[in-house]
Design a protein around this motif. Structure first.
Motif, short mmCIF file in Angstrom:
data_model
loop_
_atom_site.label_atom_id
_atom_site.label_comp_id
_atom_site.label_asym_id
_atom_site.label_seq_id
_atom_site.Cartn_x
_atom_site.Cartn_y
_atom_site.Cartn_z
N PRO A 1 22.42 8.66 66.42
CA PRO A 1 22.82 8.48 67.82
C PRO A 1 23.70 7.25 68.03
O PRO A 1 23.22 6.18 68.40
N THR A 2 24.98 7.40 67.81
CA THR A 2 25.91 6.29 67.93
C THR A 2 27.28 6.81 68.32
O THR A 2 27.60 7.98 68.06
N ALA A 3 28.09 5.93 68.88
CA ALA A 3 29.48 6.29 69.16
C ALA A 3 30.32 6.29 67.89
O ALA A 3 31.43 6.83 67.86
N GLY A 4 29.80 5.69 66.82
CA GLY A 4 30.49 5.69 65.54
C GLY A 4 31.68 4.77 65.48
O GLY A 4 31.90 3.94 66.36
N GLY A 5 32.45 4.90 64.41
CA GLY A 5 33.65 4.10 64.21
C GLY A 5 34.89 4.83 64.70
O GLY A 5 34.80 5.80 65.46
N ASN A 6 36.05 4.37 64.26
CA ASN A 6 37.31 5.02 64.65
C ASN A 6 37.44 6.37 63.94
O ASN A 6 36.99 6.54 62.80
N TRP A 7 38.07 7.30 64.62
CA TRP A 7 38.27 8.63 64.04
C TRP A 7 39.02 8.54 62.71
O TRP A 7 39.99 7.79 62.59
N GLU A 8 38.55 9.31 61.73
CA GLU A 8 39.22 9.39 60.43
C GLU A 8 39.83 10.78 60.27
O GLU A 8 39.14 11.79 60.45
N HIS A 9 41.11 10.81 59.94
CA HIS A 9 41.79 12.08 59.75
C HIS A 9 41.27 12.76 58.49
O HIS A 9 41.16 12.14 57.44
N VAL A 10 40.94 14.04 58.60
CA VAL A 10 40.43 14.80 57.47
C VAL A 10 41.52 15.66 56.86
O VAL A 10 41.76 15.62 55.65
N SER A 11 42.19 16.48 57.68
CA SER A 11 43.20 17.37 57.12
C SER A 11 44.13 17.89 58.21
O SER A 11 43.78 17.90 59.39
N ARG A 12 45.30 18.32 57.77
CA ARG A 12 46.26 18.98 58.65
C ARG A 12 46.39 20.45 58.30
O ARG A 12 46.92 21.23 59.09
N SER A 13 45.91 20.82 57.12
CA SER A 13 46.00 22.20 56.66
C SER A 13 44.68 22.57 55.97
O SER A 13 44.16 21.79 55.17
N PRO A 14 44.15 23.74 56.28
CA PRO A 14 44.65 24.71 57.25
C PRO A 14 44.47 24.21 58.68
O PRO A 14 43.54 23.46 58.97
N GLN A 15 45.38 24.64 59.55
CA GLN A 15 45.26 24.27 60.96
C GLN A 15 44.07 25.01 61.57
O GLN A 15 43.96 26.22 61.46
N MET A 16 43.19 24.25 62.20
CA MET A 16 41.95 24.80 62.72
C MET A 16 42.00 24.99 64.23
O MET A 16 42.74 24.29 64.93
N LYS A 17 41.17 25.91 64.72
CA LYS A 17 41.00 26.08 66.16
C LYS A 17 39.55 25.87 66.59
O LYS A 17 39.26 25.79 67.78
#
Length: 249
Positions: free
Chosen positions: A165-181
């Motif tokens: 239960p935390t706001a966590g750290g800064n967002w970390e980019h995981v991937s650009r492909s495959p493009q997800m919805k």
């Protein structure tokens, strides 16, 4: 809870080591979005009606005007077509202040959401905490908080693993492909639905490698638009609103 739902949920216990899926099956009914959790299996159809799976039958709950639903540990959380927020159970619903488009509650009742402007929020138990960044959809679960941008990129929120239960750290980019919805966070399992409807799982998700290593395509299923995972139960809806499910072996 009915014996049918209990039987399905009892099959979802245990850890996931190497992901293999059982035969995909169909649950009768038509939904645009479905959620499985400790509070049962819930869904919304294209007419804005809310349903709970009772036995082999979907029972309507709370009239119309619903947009998304999420089955949590203590409560069901949902958004309505006017972007207002509700939490409750099978009998009583209460309004929670806020204007949100999509909401997700974990088994540990960590609640994350996005609004129509793709702003991100986390419920502190008292109010909504604004989280930096922009997401189209967010998922909160045992594998932490994950999200999808409008461009289909996937992101992970560090320090949220194990449903912490935390706001966590800064967002970390995981991937650009495959493009997800759509993305779903489960127990050492992260699933993503690509824009073409293919289903992927994130290989290598664990406490040591929380972002995982790579996306792996799941065979024998296609045309999905949304998915959820609760322990080893995987359930989703396809482009025709059919409800599909499988078990992780």
């Amino acid at each position: 809870m009915s014996s049918y739902v209990v039987a399905v949920l009892l099959l979802v216990s245990g850890s996931v080591n190497g992901i293999q899926f059982s035969e995909w099956k169909t649950i009768p009914g038509l939904l645009t979005q479905v959620s499985a959790g400790k509070r049962g299996i819930w869904g919304v159809n294209r007419n804005g009606n809310l349903y709970r799976l009772d036995g082999k039958t979907w029972k309507q709950q709370g009239g119309g005007g619903w947009k998304t639903v999420s089955s949590g540990g203590q409560h069901i959380w949902a958004t309505r077509t006017d972007h207002t927020v509700r939490k409750g159970d099978e009998k009583v619903w209460q309004t929670v202040p806020g204007g949100l488009m999509q909401i997700e509650v974990s088994e540990g009742d960590n609640i994350w959401a996005v609004n129509r402007n793709h702003d991100i929020f986390r419920f502190t138990g008292i109010s909504w905490q604004h989280i930096g960044g922009k997401l189209m959809q967010v998922s909160s679960g045992d594998s932490g908080v994950w999200g999808i941008t409008s461009g289909g990129d996937s992101y992970y929120r560090p320090y949220t693993y194990d449903d912490f239960p935390t706001a966590g750290g800064n967002w970390e980019h995981v991937s650009r492909s495959p493009q997800m919805k759509w993305i779903a966070s489960g127990t050492d399992t992260v699933l993503g639905v690509a824009r073409n409807g293919d289903l992927y799982y994130r290989a290598g998700v664990s406490v040591a490698t929380q972002k995982g290593r790579s996306w792996v395509k799941v065979h024998n299923i296609s045309g999905l638009k949304q998915v959820d995972v609760f322990h080893s139960l995987v359930i989703g809806v396809d482009a025709n609103d059919y409800i599909k499910y499988s078990l992780i072996k």
